[in-house]
Design a protein around this motif. Sequence first.
Motif, PDB file in Angstrom:
ATOM      1  N   SER A   1      -3.735   4.132  -0.657  1.00 25.31           N
ATOM      2  CA  SER A   1      -4.558   2.927  -0.686  1.00 25.31           C
ATOM      3  C   SER A   1      -4.489   2.272   0.682  1.00 25.31           C
ATOM      4  O   SER A   1      -3.570   2.498   1.464  1.00 25.31           O
ATOM      5  CB  SER A   1      -4.073   1.954  -1.770  1.00 25.31           C
ATOM      6  OG  SER A   1      -2.790   1.442  -1.453  1.00 25.31           O
TER       7      SER A   1
ATOM      8  N   LYS B   1     -14.215   2.066  -0.917  1.00 23.67           N
ATOM      9  CA  LYS B   1     -13.856   0.799  -0.280  1.00 23.67           C
ATOM     10  C   LYS B   1     -14.459  -0.343  -1.087  1.00 23.67           C
ATOM     11  O   LYS B   1     -15.637  -0.295  -1.465  1.00 23.67           O
ATOM     12  CB  LYS B   1     -14.389   0.804   1.153  1.00 23.67           C
ATOM     13  CG  LYS B   1     -14.009  -0.357   2.027  1.00 23.67           C
ATOM     14  CD  LYS B   1     -14.586  -0.098   3.432  1.00 23.67           C
ATOM     15  CE  LYS B   1     -14.318  -1.230   4.379  1.00 23.67           C
ATOM     16  NZ  LYS B   1     -14.945  -0.982   5.708  1.00 23.67           N
TER      17      LYS B   1
ATOM     18  N   ASN C   1       0.833  -1.196   0.000  1.00 25.46           N
ATOM     19  CA  ASN C   1       0.000   0.000   0.000  1.00 25.46           C
ATOM     20  C   ASN C   1       0.874   1.255   0.000  1.00 25.46           C
ATOM     21  O   ASN C   1       1.679   1.454   0.912  1.00 25.46           O
ATOM     22  CB  ASN C   1      -0.910   0.004   1.230  1.00 25.46           C
ATOM     23  CG  ASN C   1      -1.974  -1.071   1.152  1.00 25.46           C
ATOM     24  OD1 ASN C   1      -2.996  -0.902   0.517  1.00 25.46           O
ATOM     25  ND2 ASN C   1      -1.704  -2.211   1.780  1.00 25.46           N
TER      26      ASN C   1
ATOM     27  N   TYR D   1      -3.092  11.149  -1.313  1.00 24.10           N
ATOM     28  CA  TYR D   1      -3.730  10.000  -1.956  1.00 24.10           C
ATOM     29  C   TYR D   1      -3.076   8.745  -1.399  1.00 24.10           C
ATOM     30  O   TYR D   1      -1.857   8.694  -1.179  1.00 24.10           O
ATOM     31  CB  TYR D   1      -3.564  10.023  -3.471  1.00 24.10           C
ATOM     32  CG  TYR D   1      -3.886   8.683  -4.110  1.00 24.10           C
ATOM     33  CD1 TYR D   1      -5.207   8.318  -4.345  1.00 24.10           C
ATOM     34  CD2 TYR D   1      -2.877   7.773  -4.425  1.00 24.10           C
ATOM     35  CE1 TYR D   1      -5.516   7.077  -4.898  1.00 24.10           C
ATOM     36  CE2 TYR D   1      -3.175   6.528  -4.975  1.00 24.10           C
ATOM     37  CZ  TYR D   1      -4.503   6.190  -5.202  1.00 24.10           C
ATOM     38  OH  TYR D   1      -4.805   4.963  -5.745  1.00 24.10           O
TER      39      TYR D   1
ATOM     40  N   GLN E   1     -10.260  -3.596   0.470  1.00 28.51           N
ATOM     41  CA  GLN E   1      -9.297  -2.653  -0.085  1.00 28.51           C
ATOM     42  C   GLN E   1      -9.945  -1.278  -0.172  1.00 28.51           C
ATOM     43  O   GLN E   1     -11.175  -1.152  -0.232  1.00 28.51           O
ATOM     44  CB  GLN E   1      -8.826  -3.096  -1.472  1.00 28.51           C
ATOM     45  CG  GLN E   1      -8.023  -4.386  -1.455  1.00 28.51           C
ATOM     46  CD  GLN E   1      -7.535  -4.782  -2.833  1.00 28.51           C
ATOM     47  OE1 GLN E   1      -8.148  -4.456  -3.852  1.00 28.51           O
ATOM     48  NE2 GLN E   1      -6.418  -5.486  -2.878  1.00 28.51           N
ATOM     49  N   SER E   2      -9.114  -0.252  -0.184  1.00 33.55           N
ATOM     50  CA  SER E   2      -9.659   1.104  -0.277  1.00 33.55           C
ATOM     51  C   SER E   2      -8.690   2.016  -1.005  1.00 33.55           C
ATOM     52  O   SER E   2      -7.486   1.747  -1.084  1.00 33.55           O
ATOM     53  CB  SER E   2      -9.933   1.674   1.122  1.00 33.55           C
ATOM     54  OG  SER E   2      -8.722   1.912   1.817  1.00 33.55           O
ATOM     55  N   LYS E   3      -9.253   3.067  -1.517  1.00 32.56           N
ATOM     56  CA  LYS E   3      -8.482   4.192  -2.049  1.00 32.56           C
ATOM     57  C   LYS E   3      -9.089   5.448  -1.455  1.00 32.56           C
ATOM     58  O   LYS E   3     -10.310   5.576  -1.373  1.00 32.56           O
ATOM     59  CB  LYS E   3      -8.521   4.231  -3.567  1.00 32.56           C
ATOM     60  CG  LYS E   3      -7.884   3.013  -4.240  1.00 32.56           C
ATOM     61  CD  LYS E   3      -7.832   3.166  -5.742  1.00 32.56           C
ATOM     62  CE  LYS E   3      -7.276   1.894  -6.407  1.00 32.56           C
ATOM     63  NZ  LYS E   3      -5.910   1.584  -5.963  1.00 32.56           N
ATOM     64  N   GLN E   4      -8.241   6.366  -1.018  1.00 33.25           N
ATOM     65  CA  GLN E   4      -8.743   7.578  -0.383  1.00 33.25           C
ATOM     66  C   GLN E   4      -7.980   8.801  -0.873  1.00 33.25           C
ATOM     67  O   GLN E   4      -6.800   8.731  -1.198  1.00 33.25           O
ATOM     68  CB  GLN E   4      -8.683   7.486   1.144  1.00 33.25           C
ATOM     69  CG  GLN E   4      -7.353   7.114   1.729  1.00 33.25           C
ATOM     70  CD  GLN E   4      -7.168   5.625   1.914  1.00 33.25           C
ATOM     71  OE1 GLN E   4      -8.131   4.868   1.960  1.00 33.25           O
ATOM     72  NE2 GLN E   4      -5.926   5.189   2.014  1.00 33.25           N
ATOM     73  N   TRP E   5      -8.730   9.894  -0.945  1.00 29.00           N
ATOM     74  CA  TRP E   5      -8.189  11.177  -1.366  1.00 29.00           C
ATOM     75  C   TRP E   5      -8.525  12.227  -0.316  1.00 29.00           C
ATOM     76  O   TRP E   5      -9.565  12.146   0.348  1.00 29.00           O
ATOM     77  CB  TRP E   5      -8.804  11.626  -2.699  1.00 29.00           C
ATOM     78  CG  TRP E   5      -8.569  10.704  -3.847  1.00 29.00           C
ATOM     79  CD1 TRP E   5      -7.627  10.807  -4.816  1.00 29.00           C
ATOM     80  CD2 TRP E   5      -9.346   9.531  -4.178  1.00 29.00           C
ATOM     81  NE1 TRP E   5      -7.738   9.768  -5.715  1.00 29.00           N
ATOM     82  CE2 TRP E   5      -8.773   8.972  -5.353  1.00 29.00           C
ATOM     83  CE3 TRP E   5     -10.425   8.889  -3.588  1.00 29.00           C
ATOM     84  CZ2 TRP E   5      -9.275   7.825  -5.950  1.00 29.00           C
ATOM     85  CZ3 TRP E   5     -10.918   7.742  -4.172  1.00 29.00           C
ATOM     86  CH2 TRP E   5     -10.349   7.214  -5.350  1.00 29.00           C
TER      87      TRP E   5
ATOM     88  N   LYS F   1       1.335   5.618  -0.395  1.00 25.78           N
ATOM     89  CA  LYS F   1       0.690   6.871  -0.040  1.00 25.78           C
ATOM     90  C   LYS F   1       1.565   8.014  -0.503  1.00 25.78           C
ATOM     91  O   LYS F   1       2.800   7.946  -0.431  1.00 25.78           O
ATOM     92  CB  LYS F   1       0.470   6.977   1.466  1.00 25.78           C
ATOM     93  CG  LYS F   1      -0.370   8.210   1.877  1.00 25.78           C
ATOM     94  CD  LYS F   1      -0.604   8.238   3.377  1.00 25.78           C
ATOM     95  CE  LYS F   1      -1.573   9.356   3.754  1.00 25.78           C
ATOM     96  NZ  LYS F   1      -2.933   9.127   3.284  1.00 25.78           N
TER      97      LYS F   1
END
Length: 890
Positions: free
Chosen positions: A593, A675, A572, A591, A648-652, A574
Motif C-alpha cells: 500500500s 489509487k 503502509n 503487494y 492512498q494506493s494499493k499495488q500488485w 509491503k
Amino acid sequence: MRGSNKKRVVPDPRAWPMACSGFLVGIALSASAQEPVDVHKIDKIEVTGSNIKRTDIETALPVQIISREDIERSGAINAAALLSQVSANLIGRTDVIFIGNPQSGLSSANLRGLGEGSTLVLLNGRRAANYAANGGTVNLNFIPVAAIERIEILKDGASAIYGADAMAGVINFILRKDFRGVQLSAYGAGTQHGGGKQEQATATAGYGDLTTDRFNVFVTANYQNNDALHARDRSFSRTAYRPDEYISGGPQFQATFPANIRTGPSTWLNPALAAGCMPPVTIPLPGTQMCGYDQLAVINLLPPVERTSVLGGAIWQVNMDHQLFAQYLYSYDRYVLIRNVTPASESSNPDGRPIVYPAGGPFYPTEFAAAHGITGNLDLFYRTQPLGPIRDGLQTDAQHVVAGAEGLVAGWNYDVAWIYSENRQKYFFVSGTVSEQRLIDAMGTGLVNPFGPSGPEGDALLASTSVSGEAFHNKAITSSLEAKASKEIYDLPAGPLALALGVEARREQLDILWSPELTSADILGSAQAQSTTGSRSVEAAFAELNVPIAKGVEAQVAARYDHYSDFGGTTNPKAAVRWQPDKAWLVRASYGSGFRAPTLPDLFTPASLRNTRGQNDPRRCPLTGLPSDCRGTFRVVYGGDPHLQAEQSKQWNVGAAWEPVNGFSVSVDYWKINKTRTIGALTDDQIFNYFDLFEGLHIVRGPVEPAFPALPGPIDGVIEKNQNLGELRTSGVDINLTYRGPVTSIGRLGFSLDGTYVAEWQQQLDGVHYIAAVGRSVVGAIPRWRHYATLNWNYGPWGATLAQIFSTGYTEVNPTPPNNERRVGAYDVWNLQGTYNGLKNTTVTLGIKNLFDRAPPFSNQTALGLVMFDPRYADPRGRLLYAQLTVAFN
C-alpha cells in the motif's frame, strides 16, 4: 487519516547537524584508538527497494538499472532526456514544455502517468527538496548527468520503504562517490534546421585511494549553454493558422496589432485588412473582416538556458568497519522566456474590462468608421506590438548537502546521515509585460495609436504601461536526519534471517511569494496568483525482514509508519516473495500500500483567478452563436483546499525472469495500481469535454437572459480548485529483453529492449464515473505501447549504438468539427552514435539524434499552448548532430 490537534514534541531541525556531527566525531575518536588494519570493500550493497544490504542485486522487486555506460551511449546531456527513454515514464515535464507552463524551469518524472508527485526521486537513496514553484516533485534539471554513476528505477510502490510519494515507484540517482585522476570533456550539438544548439563542458578531478590512503576527495563541474528554438524555424510550427486542421479562428486570433474593433457579439473589423494586416505576426483571416494574430511567429519552443553545476565529495575510511562521508551538490540555471505579445481585450483581461479608444482621439479611423457604420468609442482587441513580445527571466538554484557515516557495529550494517536540501526560483519581468490599469488609462488619452505608429508622445505613454522587476520568488527547504541498520539476526535452515530498522525526522518548508501586480490581477495575459507559505514536520519509523523460506525461496516483509504534523499518521505495509527454482528462472510477486500527502500548495494556495482558453458552452453555443458562448474565455477560480485528504494506493506486481543461456535474458512483469482520493484540479478541457458530469458543481451561471428565455444564463465562472477527485486504476505489463553476444571476429553485438504495455488507465474525475485514457489524451497522452530499444556493437577501440524510442498513437483530446475524433500518429525516433577510444587517454564520440528527421505528429492540444504538437509526446528539434571529446588521466 487526520490526527488530533494535541501538541507533540518535534525534533528541532537546527539541532540535527550538531547531533549528527557529535555522532561522527565519536566514531572517528573510537576508531583512531584502534590499531591500523587493511581496508577492504564491503561485498554487500543496498539495492533500491530494500534497506537490507545483500550480495545479490536481483530482488523480489522489478528494478531497472541504467548504467554509466548506458548513459554515455544515450547521448543525453540532462536527466529528463535520460528518463524520456524509460518506457514506464509517461507525460513527464521537460524543457520543451515551456509554453503555457506555470512551473517554468521544472523537468520531472511521471512513472505510470499517475502524476509527477507519485514518483519519488532520490539522490543516493535520500530525499531532496521538491521544486518550490511546484511543491510536489523534484526538479530533474538540478541533477547533472556528468555526476551520475547509475540510475536505479523501482517500478513498484515503495511507501513501506521510503514513505510518501513512492506510489508509482522510485527513481534513485546514484551519484559518483569517489574518483581518482582528471577527466575533461567537451560536447557540442547543432540541429539541421537551425536553433536549439547545445554546448557542454565538464571537468572532474579526484585524489586519494580508499585502500591505501584511506580517503578520497573529488569534484565535478559542469557548464551547459543551450540556444533557443523559435517556433517559426520549424515547418510544423511555423504558423498557428491551420484551416486544414480546423484551426482558423478563436480567441487566440482576436487580439492583434493593428487592433481589431469589436462591432457586434460576433463581429470584428480591422482598418488594416485592406493593406494585408501586418504579416507574419498579423494575418488576414479568410471569411472574416478581421486580422488574426499568429502567435507562432513570435514564441520560442525551447528557451535559451545556461546551466552550471558542481558536485563535490569526500570519504574518509576510518578503518575497515567505519566510513565518514560528505557530499555537496550545487546547481544554477538561467532561462530567457519569449512569450506572446501582450493581449488586451475584454475577453483576455483578468477582470474582463474592455480596452477603449475614445471617439475624439487623433488616431480614430474616421473614414473607416463611417464606411462601416461605426460610431462612438472603439472596443479594441489589441496587442502591445510596439513594446515587443513578453520577455521574462528565470533563475533557479539548488543545493543538496549530505554528511554521515556508515559501517559495521556488532554485526549491524549502519547508515546515519544529515541531509539539507534547498532550491529557489526568481522570475523577472524583463520587457513586454503590461499593466492593465495603466494601459486602459493610456489608451483613454487617445495618444496611443492602436492601428500603427503613435509618435514620440504616444510611444512614451505606451512605454509607461510596462511592468518590470521581480514577478515572484520561491524557496523550498527539506532538512532531515535519518538512521538505519540491518543485520542477519538468525540462521534458518534455508539461510540467514535479515532485519532492517530505521527512523527518520524531516522538516519541510515552502515559500511562494508573488509580486503585488500579480496578486492584484493587474498583469495582462497572466493569471492572478496568491502567495503561499507553510511548513510541516514528518517523523517515521520503519522495519523490514528478509526471510529465507526454503531453498531458492525468500520473502520480504516491510512496514513503515509516517506522522505528518498537518494531517496525521499512516501505516503502509509491503510483502514480496522471490522464488528461484534453478539458475535460469526467477519468479517474483509483491503487494503493498502507498500514500501521498497533499503538498503545501495543494492545501494552502489562496483562491485566485485566471481565464480559460477558448471553450464552447454546450448549452448555449449551438443556439446563440455568440462569441461569449462559442470559443469564449471564462473566468476560472483556482486554488488549494486545506481539507484535502491524503491519496492512498494499493499495488500488485507479479513477474518472471528467464536466462536460458549466459548473455540472454527475458523478463515480464504484470503490474496493477489502484489509487484512491486522487488529488488534482479539473482542467478546462476536462470540464467542457465531459460537461454533463461537471456542470452542476463546476459551472457558475448568471441570470437567464430575456433574449434566450429557454436557455440557462451565460457562464459567469468555472471552479477548478484542488479536490480529491476519486479513484484511478491502471495496469499493464513491462517487458525486458537483453542479449550480450560473445566476442567474435567482427566484434561483440548486444541488444536490449525495455517496453511497457498499458492495459488499463482510467480515472474518476467526478468520484463516480470512470473515464478511460489508454490510447487517449485525457490527462496527457497515455500510449498503449512504448519502448526503448538499442543495438550495440563493440570491436576493439570502436563502438556503435543504434537506438529507437517508439510510442503508439492516441486519440486527441479536442475533436474536430462537427464532433469527430482525431488521431495523433505513432511517434518513433532513431538515434545513432559511434565512439573511438584508440587514442591514448582519449575518447571521441560522434552521434545523430533523430536520424530520420522525424517531425512531431500534429496535435491540436491547447493545455501547453497551441504549438501544433504535444510537447509531452514529441521533441521539436528534428535531426541533431553532436560530437564529444573526453580526455582522462589517472
